[in-house]
Design a protein around this motif. Structure first.
Motif, PDB file in Angstrom:
ATOM      1  N   CYS A 117      -6.764   1.743  -0.669  1.00 44.56           N
ATOM      2  CA  CYS A 117      -6.055   2.535  -1.692  1.00 44.56           C
ATOM      3  C   CYS A 117      -7.048   3.124  -2.694  1.00 44.56           C
ATOM      4  O   CYS A 117      -6.839   4.233  -3.191  1.00 44.56           O
TER       5      CYS A 117
ATOM      6  N   CYS B 148      -7.654  -3.654  -3.280  1.00 40.34           N
ATOM      7  CA  CYS B 148      -7.398  -2.891  -2.048  1.00 40.34           C
ATOM      8  C   CYS B 148      -8.349  -1.708  -1.916  1.00 40.34           C
ATOM      9  O   CYS B 148      -8.165  -0.666  -2.551  1.00 40.34           O
TER      10      CYS B 148
ATOM     11  N   HIS C 239      -3.257  -3.777  -7.971  1.00 34.77           N
ATOM     12  CA  HIS C 239      -3.336  -3.532  -6.526  1.00 34.77           C
ATOM     13  C   HIS C 239      -4.662  -2.855  -6.149  1.00 34.77           C
ATOM     14  O   HIS C 239      -5.309  -3.250  -5.185  1.00 34.77           O
TER      15      HIS C 239
ATOM     16  N   CYS D 177       0.827  -1.204   0.000  1.00 34.91           N
ATOM     17  CA  CYS D 177       0.000   0.000   0.000  1.00 34.91           C
ATOM     18  C   CYS D 177       0.869   1.267   0.000  1.00 34.91           C
ATOM     19  O   CYS D 177       0.546   2.247  -0.664  1.00 34.91           O
TER      20      CYS D 177
HETATM   21 ZN    ZN Z   1      -3.447  -0.683  -0.895  1.00 31.17          ZN
END
Ligand code: ZN
Lengths: 182, 157
Positions: B36, B33, B29, B3
Motif C-alpha cells: 500500500c 504494509c 495500515h 488493503c
Molecule cells: Zn495494504
C-alpha cells in the motif's frame, strides 16, 4: 459607482452591480477572473479554441445568473460551477458527435494543440488527461490546478464528499496507470 | 484495515481529506504494509508530470471579446421577464412598477404590450409572482444550498 472604487470592491458586490447593468463592474470581474477561467477550460479541454468559447460562454452565463446569486456563496465557487458545467456539457456533446460522425477523430487531431505543448512529457500527460472520463478529469483539474478542497469540489461537481473521493481516486489511478509511475 | 479498503482511501488520505480517525487508521495500515505504501507513492509521483502540463497562452483580446459579447447579449438587450422592462413596454417609460402593481390590485387594468396585443391579467399576475418569488428566494446556510438556490431557476446556468 465611481470608477476607481471598483478595483477595490469584492467580487460579490461587483457581480450584483454587473447584474444591474454596470458594465465597468463586469469588466473588473472579467479582468480578475479570465486568466484562471482560461486555465480551467484549457486544462480540461486540451484545446485553446474550445477553451475560448467556454470562457466567453461562462462569463455570459455568469451575467445571466447574477440576479440569482446570493452572497452566502463565494463568488469563485459560483463561477467554478458555471465553468465546469459548461466544460462537462462540452465533453458530453463532443463524445456524442464523435460517436455519431467521426469515429476516427478521438485520438488523431493533435495538429495545433500539439504545437502548443512544450515537450513530449507534457504531451503524454495531455493524452492521459484526455483519456479520463469527463468527471474524474474535472476533479483532477480542480484539485491539482485550482487547489480546491473536497467540500468546494462537491459543490462544483454537484456530488457529495464521498463522490469527490471516488472521482479523484478513479482519476488518479487511471493517470498512474497511463503515466507508468510505479 | 484490509488493503482493498486502504486503496480506495489512498487518494483522500494523500489530500488529508479523511476524517481524523480514518487518517490514523490509514497511517497504521501504511506503516505495516509495503504494497500500500508503494501504491501511495505511485499517486504522489503524479505531482511532477501534472505540474509539467502547459497550456496555450490566453489570447490578449479575450477580455475585449467577452465584453463585446456581454454588451450584445446582456447589457444592450432588455431583460426578458424583468419587471421594470415589462412595465415599461406595457405602459410607456413614465409608468412605474408600483403603478402597474396598483393597477393589477384594482383589477381594472388590461395591459397592452408594445405590439398592441392585449395581455391578460393572469399573465401579468404570473409574471409579477415570478419576479417577487425570485426576489425573496433565500438560500440555506451552506455554500451548497446557496449555490443550488442560485441555480434552481429553470435548472440551467
Ligand atoms: Zn495494504
Amino acid at each position: 459607482m465611481p470608477d476607481r472604487s471598483r478595483s477595490q470592491l469584492p467580487d460579490e458586490v461587483l457581480l450584483e452591480a454587473s447584474g444591474n447593468g454596470d458594465r465597468q463592474a463586469f469588466g473588473e470581474l472579467v479582468r480578475r477572473h479570465q486568466s484562471w477561467a482560461w486555465g480551467v477550460a484549457c486544462r480540461f479541454l486540451g484545446s485553446g479554441n474550445d477553451a475560448e468559447d467556454i470562457v466567453q460562454a461562462a462569463f455570459i452565463r455568469l451575467l445571466g445568473a447574477s440576479g440569482r446569486y446570493r452572497r452566502t456563496a463565494r463568488f469563485k465557487t459560483f463561477f467554478h460551477v458555471i465553468i465546469s458545467r459548461l466544460c462537462l456539457d462540452h465533453a458530453k456533446r463532443k463524445k456524442t458527435e464523435q460517436a455519431d460522425d467521426y469515429p476516427e477523430l478521438a485520438d488523431s487531431s493533435p495538429g495545433q494543440e500539439e504545437a502548443l505543448i512544450m515537450n513530449q512529457n507534457a504531451a503524454r500527460v495531455r493524452r492521459a488527461l484526455d483519456a479520463l472520463p469527463p468527471r474524474p478529469r474535472m476533479a483532477v483539474v480542480l484539485r491539482y490546478y485550482e487547489g480546491l478542497g473536497y467540500d468546494e469540489m462537491a459543490v462544483v461537481l454537484e456530488t457529495s464528499r464521498k463522490g469527490v473521493e471516488r472521482l479523484l481516486s478513479r482519476g488518479r489511478e487511471a493517470l498512474r496507470d497511463k503515466l507508468g509511475s510505479r | 484495515m484490509h488493503c482493498r479498503n486502504c486503496h480506495t482511501r489512498l487518494s483522500a488520505y494523500l489530500d488529508g481529506e479523511l476524517p481524523e480517525r480514518e487518517m490514523r487508521d490509514m497511517e497504521r495500515h501504511l506503516d505495516g504494509c509495503a504494497s500500500c505504501r508503494e501504491r501511495l507513492a505511485g499517486l504522489e509521483a503524479l505531482d511532477a508530470p501534472l505540474a509539467s502540463l502547459s497550456i496555450p497562452e490566453m489570447p490578449g483580446d479575450l477580455g475585449y471579446r467577452i465584453m463585446a459579447r456581454a454588451s450584445r447579449e446582456y447589457f444592450d438587450t432588455p431583460k426578458k421577464g424583468g419587471f421594470r422592462v415589462i412595465a415599461r413596454r406595457w405602459l410607456g417609460s413614465t409608468a412605474t412598477a408600483s403603478a402597474l402593481a396598483a393597477g393589477l390590485l384594482l383589477g381594472g387594468l388590461l395591459g397592452w404590450n408594445s405590439h398592441g396585443n392585449p395581455v391578460s391579467e393572469r399573465t401579468m399576475m404570473q409574471t409579477e409572482k415570478t419576479v417577487f418569488a425570485s426576489l425573496s428566494a433565500a438560500p440555506g446556510g451552506s455554500i451548497e444550498a446557496a449555490v443550488l438556490a442560485g441555480f434552481s431557476d429553470g435548472g440551467r446556468l
